[in-house]
Each structure stands twice: as structure tokens, then as C-alpha cells.
Scaffold this motif. Structure first.
Motif: not given
Ligand code: FFO
Ligand code: GTP
Length: 458
Positions: A83, A53, A79-81
Motif C-alpha cells: 500500500k 504498474h 496500489n501495491s502489495y
Molecule cells: N513481482 C512481484 N510478484 C509478486 C508479489 C510482489 O510484490 N511482486 N507479491 C507479493 O509479495 C505477490 C502478489 N501480491 C500483490 C498484491 C497486490 C499487488 C498490487 O499491485 N495491488 C494493487 C493493484 C491491484 C489490481 O490491479 O487489481 C492494489 O491493490 O491496488 C501486487 C502484488 C506474489 N507475486
């Protein structure tokens, strides 16, 4: 799952933003080698040592040629969309740059993503369940407050968390009953039938409520198809224009000029109404028109609401009543609207009281706002609770109905005791159909079918 699990080892790449205008484009990579592949073409900080991040400025180079100055966002798996490791490269939005960058990443070992493949991976890796993944597509397609609300609710867990818990409880019973099968000689009962019945009734109640929510949910997601019907020249096109507030349909003095159907949408208080302007309903010898009239009847059957328009200067009450018989026979909610009220003296209005109609003048737009309120009233979305969980997906509806039928068989089997093996079979079927909704049960075909409808990059 063979195909999906094998290809999941690939690192995939696609443009995540729309083709066309806009200042910035995002090229997204996901997979085991996302970071190392990007690192090979990125000149800036060493991405492999950066925390998750974080965003980094640098250049993308093909050999020594600078393709663009970019920002790279780093998501370290899980930790991503998806995983997996995800890297997003924000470039200037030039189709030339995008193509060069994507081709370069493919040359370095990535593969072009298939439609929906990022979200498919999020599902396969447990980031989303299937109904949540489907909601992502609904969310992208949402274009009104109502469709946005139901999609957002579903994407954030909606009914799937509830269903998953109930399914767990049911699995416990299924195992107990299956244990009885092993002791079938000994007539033991490990699964308390009374407790089982309480659980089944509880699940049944939840399922039933979800099934009943579909009609409302469907309206919120897809809008309400409305047909404006009435004889030629009553002012259907004029009314449609008034509603749409622009000149979409052709308005003319010649009877029967609306030959085909024109569909258009308006948004009333967040609810989409899809208007279908139709050719006049009447018997005719004109072949082209006859097709139009037949289509009107077909279209009327598709409507969830019919606006029946009357021209008081042209139609007699008895004629209108006769036409309304036909409308009634379709068994679709309808409202009767007397148009051209501007041409009616007050005394003449009284003659139309039997119709219990509203009066409007489509031409001067008098009464059009009130008509909008009337339409909203007809679909009765006012009683809607913002927190109500709604089913909007036909696949889910089918699975819920199948679950319901299996639960009914289980209940029947408890009340008129059947052997454990029959009970176990029906419980397993209920479990199967419940699992279909959240994707705990799925096939490659089903997943293909769902994700191939996504756009590339999603
Ligand atoms: N630039 C960007 N915008 C986007 C997305 C993306 O992939 N990239 N998304 C999708 O296409 C949606 C957002 N969805 C996402 C869901 C989870 C995580 C993520 O990083 N999850 C981590 C950290 C969670 C946290 O810090 O609380 C995790 O699940 O561990 C990122 C995007 C909408 N906007
Ligand atoms: N005075 C008056 N004339 C109207 C009103 N609404 C429509 N008209 C006129 O009635 C005629 C027919 O209107 P259209 O909207 O073309 O009628 P339609 O029902 O779509 O007709 P078809 O295409 O033949 O099915 C036009 O000349 C309109 O200007 C109204 O509220 N008041």
C-alpha cells in the motif's frame, strides 16, 4: 505500535527472490521515497512521471559505473502489495550485482528491511489482516496440494471476513449494553436480550465449527505424523524404503540396526505423511538400544497414526496381541500390517485372521500401494469439501477457544440475568479475542513474534 509506526516512515529495501541459482533477481523497495531513491540510480525514463504498474528498461549506475541492465516495475501507493510506493528492480542474478545495488540504494536513503517487513506494512496499512498475513508465510512454506489449499484459502480472506462481520454486529450490542450502564439507576434495556442471544448463538456456531476444523486443517498444513512400529527385524526400514521408494534407512539382517529415528515424508493424493522410522520396541539391556526404545515410545505418542508391523515368521499371535495392548493404550489410531507375506503359505495366513490385518511384502513391494490407500482412509480426508474453511494456526485456535469461553459466559448471563456491567465485560472479552485473530487487536510483541519468522524480503 510505537516502533512500527515510526519505522514505517523509512523506505525499506531487500532482495525479494531467493539467494542462489536463477537467471533473475528482484530487489524490492517500499516506502515514501521508493520511487525517488530508485530514480537517482536508474538511467532510463524518469520514473516519477510514469504511471503505476508499468515496467521500464534502463541501467543502474553507481556514479558513472554501470552495475547492470535492469527492468524496473513501478507500483504507485496505495496500489501495491504494501500500500506504499513499491519499486522492483529485476537484475541479473549475481550476488555481486545484488549486493552492489542494495548497498547503493541504502546509500541513497533506503534501509535494509527486517524479516517480514513488507508484509507487516501490508498489514499495518490495511492491505491484509493479520490472519491473511500469517497465511502468506504458510503459502510460501506450502509443499503439498493440501497445505497449499488451506493457506491460499486463508490468504484470500478465509474465515476472517466472516469473523469481522460477526464482530461488528457484536460491537453494536456491546455499545448498547454499555449505554445501559450510564442509566443504571433507571433500569432500562437498550439491548434486546433475545436478539443478543440469537446473535451470540450464531457466532458460537461459527466459532465452534472453526474450532472443530483445526484437526483436519492441521493435518492438511503439517501432514500426518506416522510411526511404523514393531519388533526388531519385522521389516520397518524395508517398508519405509518401499514407501519412500528409495534407500533412506539402513536395512540389515542384524536385529536392532535402526538405532535412531529417521523422518521422511511422502505425498499421497496431496496429503503429506511424515514417517518416523523407529528402533524396535522391546526390552533390552543394550544402553544405546534402550535409548532407541524409549524414543520409540515417545515418538509413538507424537504420531497421529501407528502402522504396527508384524513378522509372521517370528511373532506368535499371542505375542502380537500382547504388543497390541500396549499400542492400544496410547489411544492413537493404528493399523496392523503383516509383513513378509511372501514367506507365508496361504494356509498359514489364516492363523493371522484374528488381527484383521492387511498383508504386504515390503521387500517385493507387494501391497504397498494398498497400504497407501489404507493410510489415506485412516486420516479420512475424503469427506473434505474444497470450500470448507479450515483453521490451521494454533494462535487462531487459542483465540477461538477464548472467544468461545467468553460467549458461554454471555449466554449464561442472559439466561440467568446478571447486571449489564457483567454482560458488557464478557462481550468485550469475546470481542478482544475475535480481534486477536484478524489483528484488530494486536501488540508489538505479537507482531514481532509473527513477522520475525518470515524471511527477509517477504
Ligand atoms: N513481482 C512481484 N510478484 C509478486 C508479489 C510482489 O510484490 N511482486 N507479491 C507479493 O509479495 C505477490 C502478489 N501480491 C500483490 C498484491 C497486490 C499487488 C498490487 O499491485 N495491488 C494493487 C493493484 C491491484 C489490481 O490491479 O487489481 C492494489 O491493490 O491496488 C501486487 C502484488 C506474489 N507475486
Ligand atoms: N522375505 C521378506 N523379508 C523381508 C521383508 N521385509 C523385510 N525383510 C527382511 O527382514 C530383515 C529385517 O528388515 P529391516 O527392514 O531391517 O527390519 P527393521 O524392523 O527395520 O529392523 P530393526 O532395524 O532391527 O528394527 C531384512 O533382512 C529384510 O530384508 C519381506 O517382505 N519379505
Amino acid at each position: 505500535m510505537s516502533e512500527n509506526t515510526i519505522t514505517q516512515q523509512d523506505t525499506i529495501v531487500a532482495l525479494a527472490t531467493a539467494n542462489g541459482n536463477g537467471a533473475i533477481a528482484v530487489v524490492r523497495l517500499s516506502g515514501e521515497h521508493a520511487i525517488s531513491i530508485c530514480n537517482e540510480v536508474f538511467r532510463g525514463k524518469d520514473l516519477s512521471t510514469q504511471p503505476s504498474h508499468t515496467i521500464h528498461f534502463g541501467t543502474i549506475r553507481d556514479g558513472e559505473e554501470i552495475l547492470d541492465e535492469v527492468l524496473v516495475s513501478l507500483f504507485i501507493g496505495p496500489n501495491s502489495y504494501t500500500k506504499e510506493h513499491v519499486v522492483e528492480i529485476s537484475t541479473h542474478n549475481s550476488s555481486y550485482i545484488i549486493e552492489r545495488v542494495i548497498n547503493l540504494l541504502i546509500k541513497k536513503g533506503a534501509r535494509a528491511a527486517r524479516p517480514g517487513e513488507f508484509t507487516l506494512r501490508a498489514f499495518l496499512n490495511g492491505g491484509l489482516d493479520l490472519s491473511q498475513a500469517e497465511a502468506v508465510a504458510d503459502l510460501i512454506a506450502s509443499n503439498s496440494a493440501a497445505s497449499h489449499q488451506v493457506a491460499m484459502q486463508q490468504m484470500r480472506g478465509g474465515f476472517s471476513n466472516q469473523l469481522k462481520q460477526l464482530r461488528e454486529d457484536l460491537i453494536t450490542f456491546a455499545s448498547l449494553i454499555e449505554l445501559e450502564l450510564d442509566f443504571s439507576e433507571e433500569d432500562v434495556e437498550f439491548a434486546n436480550r433475545e436478539q443478543l442471544k440469537v446473535l451470540i448463538l450464531k457466532i458460537y456456531e461459527v466459532i465452534n465449527k472453526l474450532i472443530r476444523s483445526f484437526e483436519q486443517g492441521n493435518v492438511m498444513k503439517n501432514g500426518v505424523p506416522v510411526v511404523i512400529a514393531g519388533k526388531p527385524n519385522v521389516g520397518k526400514s524395508t517398508l519405509l524404503n518401499a514407501l519412500l521408494n528409495e534407500e533412506r534407512a539402513i536395512v540389515s539382517d542384524i536385529a536392532g540396526t535402526t538405532r535412531d529415528t529417521i523422518e521422511d515424508e511422502i505425498n499421497i493424493n496431496g496429503v503429506t505423511f511424515r514417517f518416523i522410522d523407529t528402533a524396535g520396541i522391546r526390552e533390552t539391556a543394550d544402553v544405546v538400544e534402550a535409548i532407541g526404545v524409549e524414543r520409540t515410545r515417545e515418538k509413538m505418542k507424537l504420531a497421529r497414526l501407528i502402522v504396527y508391523l508384524v513378522d509372521p515368521t517370528q511373532d506368535t499371535i499371542s505375542e502380537v496381541l500382547k504388543q497390541l495392548e500396549e499400542v492400544k493404550s496410547l489411544d492413537i489410531p493404528y493399523v496392523v500390517i503383516v509383513n513378509k507375506a511372501d514367506l507365508l503359505a496361504d494356509a498359514e495366513r489364516a492363523a493371522f485372521d484374528v488381527l484383521e490385518a492387511s498383508f504386504i511384502s515390503a521387500k517385493s513391494q507387494d501391497g504397498v500401494e494398498e497400504l497407501k490407500d489404507l493410510l489415506l482412509e485412516q486420516v479420512n480426508l475424503k469427506g473434505l469439501n474444497a470450500d470448507d474453511v479450515m483453521v490451521t494456526n494454533i494462535r487462531h485456535l487459542e483465540a477461538l477457544k477464548n472467544t468461545q469461553a467468553a460467549l458461554e459466559r454471555v449466554l449464561g448471563g442472559i439466561d440467568n440475568p446478571v447486571t449489564s456491567d457483567f454482560l458488557a465485560l464478557d462481550i468485550r472479552q469475546a470481542l478482544y479475542h475475535l480481534g486477536e485473530i484478524t489483528g484488530q487487536v494486536s501488540t508489538d510483541d505479537l507482531l514481532d513474534n509473527i513477522f520475525s519468522k518470515f524471511c527477509i524480503g517477504k
